[in-house]
Motif scaffolding. Structure first.
Motif, PDB file in Angstrom:
ATOM      1  N   LYS A 112       0.839  -1.191   0.000  1.00  0.00           N
ATOM      2  CA  LYS A 112       0.000   0.000   0.000  1.00  0.00           C
ATOM      3  C   LYS A 112       0.878   1.247   0.000  1.00  0.00           C
ATOM      4  O   LYS A 112       1.880   1.318   0.710  1.00  0.00           O
ATOM      5  CB  LYS A 112      -0.891   0.015   1.237  1.00  0.00           C
ATOM      6  CG  LYS A 112      -1.844   1.199   1.318  1.00  0.00           C
ATOM      7  CD  LYS A 112      -2.658   1.135   2.605  1.00  0.00           C
ATOM      8  CE  LYS A 112      -3.761   2.152   2.627  1.00  0.00           C
ATOM      9  NZ  LYS A 112      -3.359   3.521   2.578  1.00  0.00           N
ATOM     10  N   ASP A 172       0.500   5.808  -0.311  1.00  0.00           N
ATOM     11  CA  ASP A 172      -0.452   6.884  -0.031  1.00  0.00           C
ATOM     12  C   ASP A 172      -1.420   7.107  -1.179  1.00  0.00           C
ATOM     13  O   ASP A 172      -2.560   7.497  -0.965  1.00  0.00           O
ATOM     14  CB  ASP A 172       0.281   8.203   0.268  1.00  0.00           C
ATOM     15  CG  ASP A 172       1.028   8.156   1.595  1.00  0.00           C
ATOM     16  OD1 ASP A 172       0.683   7.312   2.457  1.00  0.00           O
ATOM     17  OD2 ASP A 172       1.955   8.969   1.761  1.00  0.00           O
ATOM     18  N   ASN A 173      -0.957   6.863  -2.407  1.00  0.00           N
ATOM     19  CA  ASN A 173      -1.802   7.141  -3.573  1.00  0.00           C
ATOM     20  C   ASN A 173      -2.158   5.900  -4.394  1.00  0.00           C
ATOM     21  O   ASN A 173      -2.585   6.018  -5.534  1.00  0.00           O
ATOM     22  CB  ASN A 173      -1.128   8.176  -4.475  1.00  0.00           C
ATOM     23  CG  ASN A 173       0.202   7.696  -5.009  1.00  0.00           C
ATOM     24  OD1 ASN A 173       0.799   6.761  -4.486  1.00  0.00           O
ATOM     25  ND2 ASN A 173       0.685   8.349  -6.048  1.00  0.00           N
ATOM     26  N   GLY A 174      -1.992   4.702  -3.827  1.00  0.00           N
ATOM     27  CA  GLY A 174      -2.366   3.518  -4.586  1.00  0.00           C
ATOM     28  C   GLY A 174      -1.813   2.223  -4.029  1.00  0.00           C
ATOM     29  O   GLY A 174      -1.365   2.162  -2.875  1.00  0.00           O
ATOM     30  N   TYR A 175      -1.834   1.203  -4.876  1.00  0.00           N
ATOM     31  CA  TYR A 175      -1.416  -0.143  -4.480  1.00  0.00           C
ATOM     32  C   TYR A 175      -0.587  -0.801  -5.570  1.00  0.00           C
ATOM     33  O   TYR A 175      -0.815  -0.581  -6.755  1.00  0.00           O
ATOM     34  CB  TYR A 175      -2.643  -1.041  -4.251  1.00  0.00           C
ATOM     35  CG  TYR A 175      -3.407  -0.705  -3.009  1.00  0.00           C
ATOM     36  CD1 TYR A 175      -3.150  -1.348  -1.810  1.00  0.00           C
ATOM     37  CD2 TYR A 175      -4.412   0.261  -3.033  1.00  0.00           C
ATOM     38  CE1 TYR A 175      -3.863  -1.044  -0.669  1.00  0.00           C
ATOM     39  CE2 TYR A 175      -5.131   0.577  -1.899  1.00  0.00           C
ATOM     40  CZ  TYR A 175      -4.849  -0.082  -0.721  1.00  0.00           C
ATOM     41  OH  TYR A 175      -5.562   0.224   0.416  1.00  0.00           O
ATOM     42  N   LEU A 222      -5.378   4.047 -13.404  1.00  0.00           N
ATOM     43  CA  LEU A 222      -5.468   5.296 -12.649  1.00  0.00           C
ATOM     44  C   LEU A 222      -6.913   5.759 -12.676  1.00  0.00           C
ATOM     45  O   LEU A 222      -7.499   5.920 -13.750  1.00  0.00           O
ATOM     46  CB  LEU A 222      -4.562   6.362 -13.275  1.00  0.00           C
ATOM     47  CG  LEU A 222      -4.691   7.780 -12.738  1.00  0.00           C
ATOM     48  CD1 LEU A 222      -4.279   7.837 -11.282  1.00  0.00           C
ATOM     49  CD2 LEU A 222      -3.855   8.725 -13.577  1.00  0.00           C
ATOM     50  N   THR A 275      -8.979   8.815 -11.270  1.00  0.00           N
ATOM     51  CA  THR A 275      -9.175  10.091 -10.591  1.00  0.00           C
ATOM     52  C   THR A 275     -10.438  10.773 -11.087  1.00  0.00           C
ATOM     53  O   THR A 275     -10.934  11.685 -10.460  1.00  0.00           O
ATOM     54  CB  THR A 275      -7.975  11.037 -10.802  1.00  0.00           C
ATOM     55  OG1 THR A 275      -7.771  11.203 -12.203  1.00  0.00           O
ATOM     56  CG2 THR A 275      -6.730  10.475 -10.152  1.00  0.00           C
ATOM     57  N   SER A 317      -8.232   0.577  -8.392  1.00  0.00           N
ATOM     58  CA  SER A 317      -8.020   2.017  -8.581  1.00  0.00           C
ATOM     59  C   SER A 317      -9.320   2.796  -8.400  1.00  0.00           C
ATOM     60  O   SER A 317      -9.326   3.877  -7.808  1.00  0.00           O
ATOM     61  CB  SER A 317      -7.404   2.312  -9.948  1.00  0.00           C
ATOM     62  OG  SER A 317      -8.303   2.021 -11.002  1.00  0.00           O
ATOM     63  N   ARG A 340      -9.610   5.318  -5.494  1.00  0.00           N
ATOM     64  CA  ARG A 340      -9.403   6.630  -6.137  1.00  0.00           C
ATOM     65  C   ARG A 340      -7.920   6.952  -6.268  1.00  0.00           C
ATOM     66  O   ARG A 340      -7.447   8.001  -5.840  1.00  0.00           O
ATOM     67  CB  ARG A 340     -10.125   7.742  -5.372  1.00  0.00           C
ATOM     68  CG  ARG A 340     -11.598   7.525  -5.129  1.00  0.00           C
ATOM     69  CD  ARG A 340     -12.442   7.268  -6.334  1.00  0.00           C
ATOM     70  NE  ARG A 340     -12.444   8.356  -7.286  1.00  0.00           N
ATOM     71  CZ  ARG A 340     -12.818   8.238  -8.539  1.00  0.00           C
ATOM     72  NH1 ARG A 340     -13.207   7.072  -8.995  1.00  0.00           N
ATOM     73  NH2 ARG A 340     -12.816   9.250  -9.345  1.00  0.00           N
ATOM     74  N   GLY A 341      -7.180   6.030  -6.865  1.00  0.00           N
ATOM     75  CA  GLY A 341      -5.749   6.232  -7.030  1.00  0.00           C
ATOM     76  C   GLY A 341      -5.180   5.331  -8.111  1.00  0.00           C
ATOM     77  O   GLY A 341      -5.854   5.003  -9.083  1.00  0.00           O
ATOM     78  N   ILE A 342      -3.936   4.930  -7.911  1.00  0.00           N
ATOM     79  CA  ILE A 342      -3.199   4.122  -8.880  1.00  0.00           C
ATOM     80  C   ILE A 342      -3.155   2.672  -8.421  1.00  0.00           C
ATOM     81  O   ILE A 342      -2.926   2.399  -7.248  1.00  0.00           O
ATOM     82  CB  ILE A 342      -1.751   4.649  -9.028  1.00  0.00           C
ATOM     83  CG1 ILE A 342      -1.761   6.108  -9.462  1.00  0.00           C
ATOM     84  CG2 ILE A 342      -0.958   3.784  -9.993  1.00  0.00           C
ATOM     85  CD1 ILE A 342      -0.410   6.782  -9.335  1.00  0.00           C
TER      86      ILE A 342
END
Length: 113
Positions: free
Chosen positions: A25, A27-30, A48, A50, A77, A81-83
């Motif tokens: 994990k 901050d902006n995805g997995y 992605l 967004t 995603s 709400r990310g990558i």
């Protein structure tokens, strides 16, 4: 299951096949790795999300599991709400029940982290 460094691992047996699920994990995805047998990188998809629909691209094409890879990446995603970067190294083609089982395990790991 919870990990202070955001890394999660689970071994899954589906239809007499053993899979290793590794999830990191950020901050902006997995980053999600699904392997059977050897612990290797394989086919890879990045998604992605967004906006209203995810943008997905294949980094390393798959001979057999391209739809599964795309579905996993887009679901993660969109949900987060990310990558999502998803890689698979699988010995032979997944049947629908195994694919569904893997998807359930992965989403459970992500949602319960």
């Amino acid at each position: 299951m919870n990990s202070p460094n955001g890394f999660f691992h689970r071994l899954v047996n589906l239809e007499s096949r053993n899979f290793s699920l590794n999830i990191q994990k950020f901050d902006n995805g997995y980053f999600v790795s699904i392997t059977e047998g050897s612990n290797k990188l394989g086919s890879m998809v990045v998604s992605l999300a967004t906006g209203p629909s995810p943008v997905t691209t294949t980094v390393i094409p798959s001979k057999t599991e391209s739809l599964f890879l795309k579905l996993v990446a887009e679901r993660i995603s969109t949900r987060m709400r990310g990558i999502a970067i998803v890689t698979t190294f699988i010995q032979k083609e997944l049947n629908p029940d195994a694919a569904k089982g893997l998807m359930s395990e992965i989403m459970e790991m992500i949602e319960n982290e």
